[in-house]
Design a protein around this motif. Structure first.
Motif, short mmCIF file in Angstrom:
data_model
loop_
_atom_site.label_atom_id
_atom_site.label_comp_id
_atom_site.label_asym_id
_atom_site.label_seq_id
_atom_site.Cartn_x
_atom_site.Cartn_y
_atom_site.Cartn_z
N GLY A 12 0.86 -1.51 -0.16
CA GLY A 12 0.14 -0.33 0.14
C GLY A 12 0.68 0.67 0.13
O GLY A 12 0.22 2.50 -0.48
N PHE A 13 2.08 1.39 0.58
CA PHE A 13 2.75 2.34 0.50
C PHE A 13 3.28 2.78 -0.31
O PHE A 13 3.25 4.42 -1.13
CB PHE A 13 3.88 1.92 1.87
CG PHE A 13 5.22 3.29 1.65
CD1 PHE A 13 5.17 4.52 2.18
CD2 PHE A 13 6.57 3.04 0.67
CE1 PHE A 13 6.29 5.18 2.52
CE2 PHE A 13 7.30 3.43 0.62
CZ PHE A 13 7.01 4.93 1.86
N TRP A 14 4.10 1.76 -1.23
CA TRP A 14 4.49 2.42 -2.57
C TRP A 14 3.56 2.59 -3.66
O TRP A 14 3.68 2.93 -4.95
CB TRP A 14 5.10 1.16 -3.29
CG TRP A 14 6.42 0.99 -2.55
CD1 TRP A 14 6.54 -0.66 -1.30
CD2 TRP A 14 7.39 1.63 -2.29
NE1 TRP A 14 7.90 -0.38 -0.82
CE2 TRP A 14 8.53 0.97 -1.90
CE3 TRP A 14 8.09 2.53 -2.98
CZ2 TRP A 14 9.55 1.74 -1.24
CZ3 TRP A 14 8.97 3.05 -3.31
CH2 TRP A 14 10.13 2.56 -1.84
N ALA A 35 -2.57 14.74 -1.59
CA ALA A 35 -3.65 14.47 -0.54
C ALA A 35 -3.04 12.83 -0.76
O ALA A 35 -3.32 12.12 0.56
CB ALA A 35 -5.49 13.87 -1.13
N LEU A 36 -2.90 11.74 -1.96
CA LEU A 36 -2.61 10.56 -1.61
C LEU A 36 -0.86 9.92 -1.22
O LEU A 36 -1.29 9.53 -0.30
CB LEU A 36 -2.65 10.53 -3.02
CG LEU A 36 -4.12 9.82 -3.54
CD1 LEU A 36 -3.22 9.85 -5.14
CD2 LEU A 36 -4.38 9.16 -2.76
N LEU A 37 -0.44 11.11 -0.63
CA LEU A 37 0.89 11.02 -0.39
C LEU A 37 0.13 11.42 1.30
O LEU A 37 1.22 10.45 2.41
CB LEU A 37 1.97 12.15 -0.86
CG LEU A 37 2.79 12.09 -1.95
CD1 LEU A 37 3.25 12.92 -2.58
CD2 LEU A 37 2.66 10.96 -2.17
N PRO A 41 0.52 8.00 6.41
CA PRO A 41 0.67 8.12 7.71
C PRO A 41 -0.36 6.84 7.76
O PRO A 41 -1.10 6.25 9.16
CB PRO A 41 0.85 8.86 7.92
CG PRO A 41 1.63 9.34 7.13
CD PRO A 41 0.68 9.66 6.01
N LEU A 42 -1.61 6.67 7.42
CA LEU A 42 -2.94 5.86 7.80
C LEU A 42 -2.86 4.21 7.84
O LEU A 42 -2.56 3.93 8.69
CB LEU A 42 -3.59 6.21 7.18
CG LEU A 42 -4.14 7.67 6.91
CD1 LEU A 42 -5.40 8.22 6.18
CD2 LEU A 42 -5.11 7.90 8.56
N LEU A 43 -1.52 4.21 7.06
CA LEU A 43 -1.63 2.82 7.07
C LEU A 43 -0.68 2.33 8.44
O LEU A 43 -0.53 1.22 8.63
CB LEU A 43 -0.30 2.49 5.53
CG LEU A 43 -0.65 2.24 4.64
CD1 LEU A 43 0.16 2.46 3.12
CD2 LEU A 43 -1.55 1.68 3.78
N GLU A 44 0.26 2.92 8.78
CA GLU A 44 0.91 2.60 9.82
C GLU A 44 0.25 2.79 11.13
O GLU A 44 -0.07 1.42 12.17
CB GLU A 44 2.06 3.50 10.31
CG GLU A 44 3.17 3.27 9.61
CD GLU A 44 2.82 3.49 7.80
OE1 GLU A 44 2.39 4.29 7.45
OE2 GLU A 44 3.46 2.23 7.32
#
Length: 194
Positions: A12-14, A35-37, A41-44
């Motif tokens: 998801g990060f990539w 906004a996408l970038l 942090p939401l993934l963490e």
């Protein structure tokens, strides 16, 4: 489950990074790209919540929970620099910006650069340690938390080894070749500006 989630967060990060950079430089939609970038942090946060819920529902603390803490720590310590580096290269390749300046190669400028990278590793180890300690307190059973404690030592071992590498650049700085003295001076000035 946690290992699959760590893999999903890495993928998801990539994916978010590629989508954000594509929106910024290919599709000329900088706000959507930003906004996408900023969703990175939401993934963490998702990984952190899932790990806490896994422990809450009685999962035995094991290496997967320790790996999750190290992954989150690494992302906190090095994620911003990674995104910034890739953004600079995407701006150059896709947006017509000048080629990004690479890290200095010689002398004290290189040593300072390596020290800044090491500080990211140190930050990651500190974040992982805090998360692991919170997990130890959350489980509250010393007989079940040995694996979590061993991951703290792994985080600090990695930070220590990386620190020795950074220190080596100060003790044995690489000297610029004779013809590169003008380039070396430019690197020193650019490094001082960062």
């Amino acid at each position: 489950m946690i290992v699959a989630l760590i893999a999903a967060c890495e993928i998801g990060f990539w994916v978010l990074l590629a989508a954000g950079l594509a929106c910024r430089y290919v599709f000329r939609m900088p706000r959507l790209g930003l906004a996408l970038l900023l969703c990175e942090p939401l993934l963490e946060v998702v990984l952190l919540v899932a790990t806490a819920l896994d422990l809450k529902h009685g999962a035995e603390p094991d290496w997967t929970h320790g790996l999750a803490a190290l992954y989150i720590g690494y992302t906190v310590g090095h994620g911003h620099r990674t995104v910034k580096w890739l953004d600079g290269h995407a701006a150059h390749r896709l947006g017509g910006a000048p080629r990004p300046v690479g890290p200095p190669r010689y002398g004290t400028a290189r040593a300072r650069h390596e020290t800044r990278v090491w500080l990211g590793t140190l930050t990651g180890a500190a974040v992982a340690t805090v998360l692991l300690q919170l997990a130890v307190w959350y489980v509250d059973d010393a007989s079940r938390t040995g694996t979590l404690e061993s991951w703290r030592y792994a985080a600090w071992r990695a930070a220590g080894i990386h620190g020795l590498v950074a220190l080596a650049y100060w003790i044995w700085p690489k000297k610029a070749p004779a013809g590169a003295s003008r380039e070396h001076g430019a690197e020193e000035r650019e490094s001082a500006r960062r």
